[in-house]
Write a protein that holds these residues in place. Structure first.
Motif, PDB file in Angstrom:
ATOM      1  N   HIS A  36       0.872  -1.187   0.000  1.00  0.00           N
ATOM      2  CA  HIS A  36       0.000   0.000   0.000  1.00  0.00           C
ATOM      3  C   HIS A  36       0.907   1.235   0.000  1.00  0.00           C
ATOM      4  O   HIS A  36       1.615   1.490   0.984  1.00  0.00           O
ATOM      5  CB  HIS A  36      -0.898  -0.005   1.227  1.00  0.00           C
ATOM      6  N   PRO A  37       0.907   2.020  -1.081  1.00  0.00           N
ATOM      7  CA  PRO A  37       1.837   3.150  -1.172  1.00  0.00           C
ATOM      8  C   PRO A  37       1.613   4.237  -0.125  1.00  0.00           C
ATOM      9  O   PRO A  37       2.560   4.939   0.235  1.00  0.00           O
ATOM     10  CB  PRO A  37       1.630   3.693  -2.591  1.00  0.00           C
ATOM     11  N   ASP A  38       0.409   4.367   0.406  1.00  0.00           N
ATOM     12  CA  ASP A  38       0.143   5.379   1.426  1.00  0.00           C
ATOM     13  C   ASP A  38       0.546   4.914   2.825  1.00  0.00           C
ATOM     14  O   ASP A  38       0.651   5.721   3.739  1.00  0.00           O
ATOM     15  CB  ASP A  38      -1.335   5.776   1.435  1.00  0.00           C
ATOM     16  N   GLU A  39       0.773   3.624   2.994  1.00  0.00           N
ATOM     17  CA  GLU A  39       1.169   3.078   4.292  1.00  0.00           C
ATOM     18  C   GLU A  39       2.670   2.833   4.380  1.00  0.00           C
ATOM     19  O   GLU A  39       3.228   2.799   5.470  1.00  0.00           O
ATOM     20  CB  GLU A  39       0.420   1.774   4.567  1.00  0.00           C
ATOM     21  N   CYS A  40       3.311   2.642   3.247  1.00  0.00           N
ATOM     22  CA  CYS A  40       4.747   2.364   3.208  1.00  0.00           C
ATOM     23  C   CYS A  40       5.515   3.572   3.753  1.00  0.00           C
ATOM     24  O   CYS A  40       5.253   4.712   3.372  1.00  0.00           O
ATOM     25  CB  CYS A  40       5.173   2.065   1.768  1.00  0.00           C
ATOM     26  N   ILE A  41       6.464   3.305   4.655  1.00  0.00           N
ATOM     27  CA  ILE A  41       7.251   4.400   5.246  1.00  0.00           C
ATOM     28  C   ILE A  41       8.625   4.538   4.585  1.00  0.00           C
ATOM     29  O   ILE A  41       9.502   5.222   5.107  1.00  0.00           O
ATOM     30  CB  ILE A  41       7.390   4.228   6.776  1.00  0.00           C
ATOM     31  N   ASP A  42       8.799   3.875   3.455  1.00  0.00           N
ATOM     32  CA  ASP A  42      10.021   4.012   2.653  1.00  0.00           C
ATOM     33  C   ASP A  42      11.280   3.581   3.387  1.00  0.00           C
ATOM     34  O   ASP A  42      12.361   4.095   3.140  1.00  0.00           O
ATOM     35  CB  ASP A  42      10.193   5.455   2.158  1.00  0.00           C
ATOM     36  N   CYS A  43      11.146   2.617   4.285  1.00  0.00           N
ATOM     37  CA  CYS A  43      12.321   2.190   5.049  1.00  0.00           C
ATOM     38  C   CYS A  43      13.254   1.314   4.211  1.00  0.00           C
ATOM     39  O   CYS A  43      14.450   1.257   4.466  1.00  0.00           O
ATOM     40  CB  CYS A  43      11.908   1.470   6.331  1.00  0.00           C
ATOM     41  N   GLY A  44      12.688   0.609   3.234  1.00  0.00           N
ATOM     42  CA  GLY A  44      13.498  -0.181   2.327  1.00  0.00           C
ATOM     43  C   GLY A  44      13.937  -1.541   2.828  1.00  0.00           C
ATOM     44  O   GLY A  44      14.663  -2.247   2.133  1.00  0.00           O
ATOM     45  N   VAL A  45      13.508  -1.957   4.013  1.00  0.00           N
ATOM     46  CA  VAL A  45      13.974  -3.245   4.525  1.00  0.00           C
ATOM     47  C   VAL A  45      13.413  -4.430   3.739  1.00  0.00           C
ATOM     48  O   VAL A  45      14.005  -5.507   3.724  1.00  0.00           O
ATOM     49  CB  VAL A  45      13.705  -3.425   6.042  1.00  0.00           C
ATOM     50  N   CYS A  46      12.302  -4.254   3.066  1.00  0.00           N
ATOM     51  CA  CYS A  46      11.694  -5.351   2.318  1.00  0.00           C
ATOM     52  C   CYS A  46      12.436  -5.662   1.021  1.00  0.00           C
ATOM     53  O   CYS A  46      12.493  -6.823   0.600  1.00  0.00           O
ATOM     54  CB  CYS A  46      10.233  -5.045   2.000  1.00  0.00           C
ATOM     55  N   GLU A  47      12.995  -4.657   0.394  1.00  0.00           N
ATOM     56  CA  GLU A  47      13.607  -4.842  -0.931  1.00  0.00           C
ATOM     57  C   GLU A  47      14.677  -5.931  -0.957  1.00  0.00           C
ATOM     58  O   GLU A  47      14.612  -6.840  -1.803  1.00  0.00           O
ATOM     59  CB  GLU A  47      14.166  -3.515  -1.452  1.00  0.00           C
ATOM     60  N   PRO A  48      15.663  -5.926  -0.062  1.00  0.00           N
ATOM     61  CA  PRO A  48      16.682  -6.979  -0.126  1.00  0.00           C
ATOM     62  C   PRO A  48      16.193  -8.359   0.327  1.00  0.00           C
ATOM     63  O   PRO A  48      16.856  -9.365   0.072  1.00  0.00           O
ATOM     64  CB  PRO A  48      17.790  -6.473   0.796  1.00  0.00           C
ATOM     65  N   GLU A  49      15.032  -8.421   0.964  1.00  0.00           N
ATOM     66  CA  GLU A  49      14.498  -9.701   1.447  1.00  0.00           C
ATOM     67  C   GLU A  49      13.795 -10.496   0.355  1.00  0.00           C
ATOM     68  O   GLU A  49      13.534 -11.686   0.528  1.00  0.00           O
ATOM     69  CB  GLU A  49      13.521  -9.475   2.607  1.00  0.00           C
ATOM     70  N   CYS A  50      13.475  -9.868  -0.759  1.00  0.00           N
ATOM     71  CA  CYS A  50      12.714 -10.535  -1.816  1.00  0.00           C
ATOM     72  C   CYS A  50      13.630 -11.396  -2.687  1.00  0.00           C
ATOM     73  O   CYS A  50      14.444 -10.865  -3.446  1.00  0.00           O
ATOM     74  CB  CYS A  50      12.005  -9.501  -2.680  1.00  0.00           C
ATOM     75  N   PRO A  51      13.492 -12.735  -2.611  1.00  0.00           N
ATOM     76  CA  PRO A  51      14.332 -13.609  -3.431  1.00  0.00           C
ATOM     77  C   PRO A  51      14.122 -13.408  -4.932  1.00  0.00           C
ATOM     78  O   PRO A  51      15.028 -13.652  -5.722  1.00  0.00           O
ATOM     79  CB  PRO A  51      13.902 -15.019  -3.024  1.00  0.00           C
ATOM     80  N   ALA A  52      12.939 -12.951  -5.318  1.00  0.00           N
ATOM     81  CA  ALA A  52      12.634 -12.748  -6.733  1.00  0.00           C
ATOM     82  C   ALA A  52      13.016 -11.353  -7.230  1.00  0.00           C
ATOM     83  O   ALA A  52      12.823 -11.032  -8.398  1.00  0.00           O
ATOM     84  CB  ALA A  52      11.144 -12.989  -6.981  1.00  0.00           C
ATOM     85  N   GLU A  53      13.526 -10.513  -6.321  1.00  0.00           N
ATOM     86  CA  GLU A  53      13.879  -9.126  -6.657  1.00  0.00           C
ATOM     87  C   GLU A  53      12.704  -8.386  -7.314  1.00  0.00           C
ATOM     88  O   GLU A  53      12.874  -7.648  -8.271  1.00  0.00           O
ATOM     89  CB  GLU A  53      15.127  -9.079  -7.531  1.00  0.00           C
ATOM     90  N   ALA A  54      11.515  -8.608  -6.757  1.00  0.00           N
ATOM     91  CA  ALA A  54      10.300  -8.009  -7.304  1.00  0.00           C
ATOM     92  C   ALA A  54       9.917  -6.703  -6.625  1.00  0.00           C
ATOM     93  O   ALA A  54       8.970  -6.047  -7.051  1.00  0.00           O
ATOM     94  CB  ALA A  54       9.146  -9.006  -7.182  1.00  0.00           C
ATOM     95  N   ILE A  55      10.621  -6.305  -5.576  1.00  0.00           N
ATOM     96  CA  ILE A  55      10.304  -5.062  -4.868  1.00  0.00           C
ATOM     97  C   ILE A  55      11.290  -3.992  -5.303  1.00  0.00           C
ATOM     98  O   ILE A  55      12.498  -4.183  -5.259  1.00  0.00           O
ATOM     99  CB  ILE A  55      10.352  -5.269  -3.344  1.00  0.00           C
ATOM    100  N   LYS A  56      10.728  -2.860  -5.739  1.00  0.00           N
ATOM    101  CA  LYS A  56      11.544  -1.756  -6.253  1.00  0.00           C
ATOM    102  C   LYS A  56      11.046  -0.434  -5.685  1.00  0.00           C
ATOM    103  O   LYS A  56       9.866  -0.295  -5.356  1.00  0.00           O
ATOM    104  CB  LYS A  56      11.426  -1.673  -7.789  1.00  0.00           C
ATOM    105  N   PRO A  57      11.934   0.570  -5.604  1.00  0.00           N
ATOM    106  CA  PRO A  57      11.458   1.912  -5.242  1.00  0.00           C
ATOM    107  C   PRO A  57      10.684   2.494  -6.420  1.00  0.00           C
ATOM    108  O   PRO A  57      11.039   2.248  -7.580  1.00  0.00           O
ATOM    109  CB  PRO A  57      12.742   2.689  -4.962  1.00  0.00           C
TER     110      PRO A  57
END
Length: 112
Positions: A36-57
């Motif tokens: 949810h873009p309005d709930e995301c606090i832009d911390c970025g901790v999720c991006e490196p956790e994705c094995p599929a590299e599907a999370i991007k800024p």
């Protein structure tokens, strides 16, 4: 800025990202997750956790469609805060091209 989930999550749905999110801003569809873009606090901790590299800024070029998809389906799908098992065939779909056109499901997942 916010982080968004892109098409490589479709049919992979590993869910490693969910466990590290401090604000529980992930929502579960039938075969992918969205942020949810309005709930995301832009911390970025999720991006490196994705094995599929599907999370991007969302500041990366060419991701406007995915920002819209994340915003739309975060309003329709249930919130998910705990990791579940990924699909048994997730590795087979990791990196497959054109997954949105071939496999995207607008149906909600189970959530918590």
């Amino acid at each position: 800025m916010t982080y968004i989930v892109t098409d490589n999550c479709i049919k992979c749905k590993y869910m490693d990202c969910i466990e590290v999110c401090p604000v529980d801003c992930f929502y579960e569809g039938d075969n992918m997750l969205v942020i949810h873009p309005d709930e995301c606090i832009d911390c970025g901790v999720c991006e490196p956790e994705c094995p599929a590299e599907a999370i991007k800024p969302d500041t990366e070029p060419g991701l406007d469609q995915w920002l819209q998809i994340n915003a739309e389906y975060a309003e329709k799908w249930p919130n998910i805060t705990a990791k579940k098992e990924p699909p048994a065939d997730a590795k087979e779909f990791d990196g497959v091209e054109g997954k949105y056109e071939k496999y995207f499901s607008p149906e909600p997942g189970e959530g918590d």
